[in-house]
Design an enzyme around this catalytic site. Structure first.
Site, PDB file in Angstrom:
ATOM      1  N   ASP A 241       1.259  -1.614  -0.012  1.00  0.00           N
ATOM      2  CA  ASP A 241       0.538   0.040   0.089  1.00  0.00           C
ATOM      3  C   ASP A 241       0.831   1.366  -0.073  1.00  0.00           C
ATOM      4  O   ASP A 241       0.526   2.820  -0.337  1.00  0.00           O
ATOM      5  CB  ASP A 241      -0.870  -0.090   1.078  1.00  0.00           C
ATOM      6  CG  ASP A 241      -2.096   1.157   1.175  1.00  0.00           C
ATOM      7  OD1 ASP A 241      -2.655   0.868  -0.472  1.00  0.00           O
ATOM      8  OD2 ASP A 241      -2.777   0.833   1.901  1.00  0.00           O
TER       9      ASP A 241
ATOM     10  N   HIS B 235      -4.372   2.238  -6.840  1.00  0.00           N
ATOM     11  CA  HIS B 235      -5.963   2.341  -6.283  1.00  0.00           C
ATOM     12  C   HIS B 235      -7.144   1.569  -6.995  1.00  0.00           C
ATOM     13  O   HIS B 235      -8.103   0.784  -6.961  1.00  0.00           O
ATOM     14  CB  HIS B 235      -6.548   3.114  -5.691  1.00  0.00           C
ATOM     15  CG  HIS B 235      -5.548   3.016  -4.415  1.00  0.00           C
ATOM     16  ND1 HIS B 235      -4.454   3.392  -3.830  1.00  0.00           N
ATOM     17  CD2 HIS B 235      -5.952   2.169  -2.592  1.00  0.00           C
ATOM     18  CE1 HIS B 235      -4.133   2.737  -2.508  1.00  0.00           C
ATOM     19  NE2 HIS B 235      -4.701   2.476  -2.473  1.00  0.00           N
TER      20      HIS B 235
ATOM     21  N   HIS C 219      -7.224  -1.728  -8.321  1.00  0.00           N
ATOM     22  CA  HIS C 219      -7.366  -2.505  -7.098  1.00  0.00           C
ATOM     23  C   HIS C 219      -8.596  -2.591  -7.322  1.00  0.00           C
ATOM     24  O   HIS C 219      -8.838  -4.015  -6.685  1.00  0.00           O
ATOM     25  CB  HIS C 219      -5.980  -2.162  -5.734  1.00  0.00           C
ATOM     26  CG  HIS C 219      -7.102  -2.362  -5.112  1.00  0.00           C
ATOM     27  ND1 HIS C 219      -8.307  -1.693  -4.685  1.00  0.00           N
ATOM     28  CD2 HIS C 219      -6.918  -3.458  -3.859  1.00  0.00           C
ATOM     29  CE1 HIS C 219      -8.664  -2.698  -3.320  1.00  0.00           C
ATOM     30  NE2 HIS C 219      -8.060  -3.253  -2.840  1.00  0.00           N
TER      31      HIS C 219
ATOM     32  N   HIS D  98      -5.432  -5.896   0.715  1.00  0.00           N
ATOM     33  CA  HIS D  98      -6.014  -4.589   0.167  1.00  0.00           C
ATOM     34  C   HIS D  98      -3.860  -4.254  -0.601  1.00  0.00           C
ATOM     35  O   HIS D  98      -4.077  -3.951  -1.746  1.00  0.00           O
ATOM     36  CB  HIS D  98      -6.143  -3.324   0.744  1.00  0.00           C
ATOM     37  CG  HIS D  98      -5.703  -1.788   0.693  1.00  0.00           C
ATOM     38  ND1 HIS D  98      -7.162  -1.375  -0.648  1.00  0.00           N
ATOM     39  CD2 HIS D  98      -5.224  -1.111   0.654  1.00  0.00           C
ATOM     40  CE1 HIS D  98      -6.693  -0.725  -1.138  1.00  0.00           C
ATOM     41  NE2 HIS D  98      -5.291  -0.334  -0.030  1.00  0.00           N
TER      42      HIS D  98
HETATM   43 ZN   LIG Z   1      -4.388   1.315  -0.457  1.00  0.00          ZN
END
Ligand SMILES: [Zn+2]
Length: 355
Positions: free
Chosen positions: A171, A254, A257, A271
């Site tokens: 992340d 993201h 993602h 995540h």
């Molecule tokens: Zn994130």
């Protein structure tokens, strides 16, 4: 008028064994607290939490597992009934997000956040992701304030599986690339302002820190040891990445993602693991081959996935990739923060190269 800025939690503190000072560090914010405690920790940490919370009066509520409307309402009701003046969340992301939302709904009570894993950059933010009962995303809940205090006990983080720390590095890896994309595109962060110079320096510092200390921190975590590297990575994953993404902005990694999350295949993955694939795919979209090779090698060194099969997508079909690409490039969403127009076909091509 172009407004620039950055946002942070009110206070961030970190040390080995810091949970024992939870009450001392929080007492300037309130006298009686509702503590939302992660169900995973209720047995192992329940007593440590109670004794650490002194001199606060404490009402303990074990969190049900999902940050949902139902769970938020349960917290609000418990807080009202007990007449507390402070909300404390202790646990993983969903417990923490619930605590933030409960504090906000109780007329903005002060909120203390105690992350027990460093798997994402959510703890410092003024955002809660609310899920439906079926575990799909309901909505992003933008709150008026960041947590008043984020308290991190690095021994608890070191005692958790290293996989969580690696995911947090994934992340944090996105923070620099996405902030740079936003800067180049002139895109705003989620709060409708542009990152200030400090926001981009934080993102750069975040990247430099994870590159320098990532592998060593994971080795320390394997031995449940709090060394300098682990301390530095915890700060990078939680504080630097948190202030970096919230101030600098979020973009392609993201977006991809979010696309990947459309596939049932990836549901067992964290995540940050999916975000790392998003970073790699974005570099391929820009045809930055050298940077891609460098980041791929780095990902391998910090146990992050580098292929779709590493996040459960063992059977790659056009249909699946189309689904990911369409969601990643949804209009008026994160992909618009990239400096060039990125289409679903471009996302599909990049992902194919990772299969
Ligand atoms: Zn994130």
């Amino acid at each position: 008028m172009q407004i620039t800025g950055a946002r942070f939690p009110g206070r961030y503190i970190q040390a080995q064994g810091l949970l024992s000072r939870l009450g001392e560090e929080s007492k300037s914010l309130g006298k009686s607290a509702l503590i939302l405690l992660d169900g995973f920790l209720a047995d192992s940490q329940g007593d440590a939490v109670r004794s650490g919370a002194a001199p606060l009066a404490v009402e303990l509520l074990v969190h049900g597992g999902e940050c949902s409307e139902q769970e938020i309402t349960r917290g609000v009701d418990a807080g009202r009934k007990a007449g507390v003046d402070l909300i404390i969340g202790i646990g993983g992301g969903k417990t923490l997000d619930t605590a933030k939302a409960v504090a906000y709904r109780l007329d903005g009570l002060p909120c203390v956040i105690v992350p027990t894993i460093a798997a994402s950059d959510a703890p410092c933010s003024a955002l809660a992701v609310v899920y439906k009962q079926d575990h799909t995303v309901d909505y992003d809940y933008f709150l008026s304030r960041n947590p008043d205090l984020v308290l991190v006990d690095t021994q608890i983080i070191a005692d958790a599986p290293a996989r969580f720390l690696a995911a947090g590095i994934g992340d944090a890896l996105a923070t620099w690339y996405e902030a740079e994309s936003c800067r180049e595109a002139g895109a705003e962060n989620s709060w409708g302002t542009h990152g200030s110079a400090l926001a981009f320096e934080i993102a750069r510092f975040c990247r430099d820190t994870i590159v320098e200390f990532g592998a060593e921190a994971l080795a320390e975590c394997d031995e449940n040891k709090v060394g300098e590297a682990l301390e530095r990575i915890v700060e990078a994953n939680i504080l630097l990445s948190g202030a970096g993404f919230e101030s600098g902005g979020v973009a392609g990694a993201h977006a991809i993602h979010n696309g990947l999350c459309e596939l049932h295949d990836v549901h067992g993955y964290l995540h940050g693991e999916k975000v790392a694939i998003g970073v790699l795919a974005t570099l391929l979209i820009y045809d930055r081959q050298d940077e891609f090779e460098k980041v791929r090698e780095y990902c391998k060194s910090v146990r992050l996935p580098v292929r779709l099969s590493d996040i459960g997508i063992t059977e790659v079909t056009d249909e699946k990739l189309r689904k990911v690409g369409e969601r990643a490039c949804r209009p008026n969403d994160l992909m618009d923060n990239e400096p060039k127009k990125i289409t679903p076909d471009m996302v599909m091509d990049a992902l194919r190269k990772l299969s």
